[in-house]
Design a protein around this motif. Structure first.
Motif, PDB file in Angstrom:
ATOM      1  N   LEU A  79       0.816  -1.208   0.000  1.00  8.88           N
ATOM      2  CA  LEU A  79       0.000   0.000   0.000  1.00  8.88           C
ATOM      3  C   LEU A  79       0.849   1.257   0.000  1.00  8.88           C
ATOM      4  N   GLY A  80       2.136   1.101   0.200  1.00 11.59           N
ATOM      5  CA  GLY A  80       3.012   2.257   0.238  1.00 11.59           C
ATOM      6  C   GLY A  80       2.859   3.054   1.520  1.00 11.59           C
ATOM      7  N   THR A  81       2.518   2.392   2.589  1.00 11.37           N
ATOM      8  CA  THR A  81       2.324   3.077   3.863  1.00 11.37           C
ATOM      9  C   THR A  81       2.931   2.231   4.962  1.00 11.37           C
ATOM     10  N   ALA A  82       2.983   2.783   6.122  1.00 15.24           N
ATOM     11  CA  ALA A  82       3.475   2.047   7.280  1.00 15.24           C
ATOM     12  C   ALA A  82       2.334   1.857   8.259  1.00 15.24           C
ATOM     13  N   ILE A  83       2.268   0.703   8.857  1.00 19.46           N
ATOM     14  CA  ILE A  83       1.277   0.428   9.888  1.00 19.46           C
ATOM     15  C   ILE A  83       1.928   0.807  11.211  1.00 19.46           C
ATOM     16  N   ALA A 115     -14.631   5.062   7.854  1.00 22.98           N
ATOM     17  CA  ALA A 115     -13.874   4.148   6.987  1.00 22.98           C
ATOM     18  C   ALA A 115     -14.210   4.382   5.521  1.00 22.98           C
ATOM     19  N   ASP A 116     -15.493   4.607   5.227  1.00 22.35           N
ATOM     20  CA  ASP A 116     -15.894   4.829   3.837  1.00 22.35           C
ATOM     21  C   ASP A 116     -15.420   6.180   3.314  1.00 22.35           C
ATOM     22  N   THR A 117     -15.173   7.111   4.193  1.00 27.47           N
ATOM     23  CA  THR A 117     -14.599   8.391   3.776  1.00 27.47           C
ATOM     24  C   THR A 117     -13.115   8.212   3.478  1.00 27.47           C
ATOM     25  N   ILE A 118     -12.451   7.360   4.231  1.00 27.64           N
ATOM     26  CA  ILE A 118     -11.030   7.077   3.991  1.00 27.64           C
ATOM     27  C   ILE A 118     -10.864   6.325   2.676  1.00 27.64           C
ATOM     28  N   ILE A 119     -11.699   5.304   2.451  1.00 28.79           N
ATOM     29  CA  ILE A 119     -11.663   4.536   1.194  1.00 28.79           C
ATOM     30  C   ILE A 119     -13.081   4.527   0.616  1.00 28.79           C
ATOM     31  N   ASP A 166      -5.200   2.967  10.164  1.00 28.34           N
ATOM     32  CA  ASP A 166      -4.495   1.697   9.990  1.00 28.34           C
ATOM     33  C   ASP A 166      -5.465   0.538   9.793  1.00 28.34           C
ATOM     34  N   LEU A 167      -6.456   0.447  10.665  1.00 30.56           N
ATOM     35  CA  LEU A 167      -7.397  -0.678  10.585  1.00 30.56           C
ATOM     36  C   LEU A 167      -8.263  -0.602   9.330  1.00 30.56           C
ATOM     37  N   THR A 168      -8.561   0.593   8.872  1.00 27.47           N
ATOM     38  CA  THR A 168      -9.313   0.732   7.621  1.00 27.47           C
ATOM     39  C   THR A 168      -8.505   0.163   6.463  1.00 27.47           C
ATOM     40  N   LEU A 169      -7.223   0.520   6.397  1.00 29.52           N
ATOM     41  CA  LEU A 169      -6.374   0.025   5.307  1.00 29.52           C
ATOM     42  C   LEU A 169      -6.189  -1.488   5.378  1.00 29.52           C
ATOM     43  N   VAL A 170      -5.872  -1.989   6.556  1.00 28.10           N
ATOM     44  CA  VAL A 170      -5.666  -3.433   6.703  1.00 28.10           C
ATOM     45  C   VAL A 170      -6.965  -4.183   6.408  1.00 28.10           C
ATOM     46  N   GLY A 171      -8.060  -3.716   6.981  1.00 27.44           N
ATOM     47  CA  GLY A 171      -9.349  -4.376   6.767  1.00 27.44           C
ATOM     48  C   GLY A 171      -9.764  -4.378   5.308  1.00 27.44           C
ATOM     49  N   TYR A 172      -9.532  -3.264   4.632  1.00 22.77           N
ATOM     50  CA  TYR A 172      -9.949  -3.178   3.231  1.00 22.77           C
ATOM     51  C   TYR A 172      -9.094  -4.058   2.317  1.00 22.77           C
ATOM     52  N   PHE A 173      -7.789  -3.922   2.429  1.00 25.36           N
ATOM     53  CA  PHE A 173      -6.919  -4.636   1.493  1.00 25.36           C
ATOM     54  C   PHE A 173      -6.752  -6.116   1.816  1.00 25.36           C
ATOM     55  N   THR A 174      -7.281  -6.573   2.935  1.00 28.67           N
ATOM     56  CA  THR A 174      -7.323  -8.008   3.209  1.00 28.67           C
ATOM     57  C   THR A 174      -8.732  -8.559   3.025  1.00 28.67           C
ATOM     58  N   SER A 175      -9.679  -7.712   2.643  1.00 27.49           N
ATOM     59  CA  SER A 175     -11.042  -8.178   2.349  1.00 27.49           C
ATOM     60  C   SER A 175     -11.093  -8.700   0.916  1.00 27.49           C
ATOM     61  N   GLU A 176     -12.132  -9.446   0.617  1.00 27.02           N
ATOM     62  CA  GLU A 176     -12.271  -9.971  -0.746  1.00 27.02           C
ATOM     63  C   GLU A 176     -12.361  -8.848  -1.780  1.00 27.02           C
ATOM     64  N   PRO A 177     -13.237  -7.839  -1.593  1.00 27.43           N
ATOM     65  CA  PRO A 177     -13.286  -6.771  -2.604  1.00 27.43           C
ATOM     66  C   PRO A 177     -11.972  -6.005  -2.720  1.00 27.43           C
TER      67      PRO A 177
END
Length: 191
Positions: free
Chosen positions: A14-18, A52-56, A150-161
């Motif tokens: 993602l180009g970011t740091a957790i 979360a939806d505002t972030i992604i 952090d949790l928004t990014l991890v949750g999103y990019f590890t989700s199926e969509p």
């Protein structure tokens, strides 16, 4: 592969740091964290979903709400984070609401998507300045917006969509190819 390595790899993609606190919580998720029932109120769930939806947001790919990132965040926060972190998270949601009321005289959930973005952009600038401050000490609490982001990014990019539509995904990868051509605008690989 260990959970910490997997999360770090997602962050690199993602180009970011957790943050260390998020990484620590994800690594030590044992179900022994104190249950915080305030995380399960309809108001809190709605607030987490909208932040979360505002972030992604939904674009040509599903957004955080479609990926049910709010459920991931609440589960992780409730099952893996210490009581102090849970309280910081909940007080952070209140601070987001206060910032919305100060700027637009409305609660965060009543704002338009553009106004929500404006509020969270200002809060994120505050988070960055907080993390870069000169008087920072080991053991200082993280900024309240850090875990949400952090949790928004991890949750999103590890989700199926997130993994199959926002990233490039190969269900059963073939041989390892260390040098794959990249064109500007290509999606990062999920696998």
């Amino acid at each position: 592969m260990h959970r910490r390595d997997a999360i770090r790899n997602v962050a690199i993609l993602l180009g970011t740091a957790i943050s260390a606190s998020t990484l620590s919580a994800l690594e030590s998720c044992t179900g022994s964290a104190p249950k915080n029932y305030d995380l399960h109120t309809p108001q809190t769930k709605a607030m987490v979903a909208e932040v979360a939806d505002t972030i992604i947001p939904t674009t040509d790919t599903p957004g955080a709400k479609a990926a049910k990132v709010d459920e991931f965040i609440i589960t992780m926060m409730n099952d893996c984070y210490k009581k102090e972190d849970q309280e910081l998270f909940l007080s952070g949601l209140k601070k987001i609401d206060e910032a919305s009321k100060k700027k637009f005289q409305k609660a965060f959930l009543e704002l338009t998507p553009e106004q929500r973005t404006e509020v969270l952009t200002e809060i994120d600038k505050e988070r960055v300045a907080y993390n870069k401050r000169d008087n920072k000490k080991d053991g200082d609490a993280a900024h309240y917006f850090q875990a949400m982001k952090d949790l928004t990014l991890v949750g999103y990019f590890t989700s199926e969509p997130g993994a199959t539509q926002a990233l490039r995904y190969v269900r059963v990868p073939g041989k390892y190819e260390g040098c794959v051509p990249y064109k500007k605008g290509d999606k990062a690989w999920a696998t």
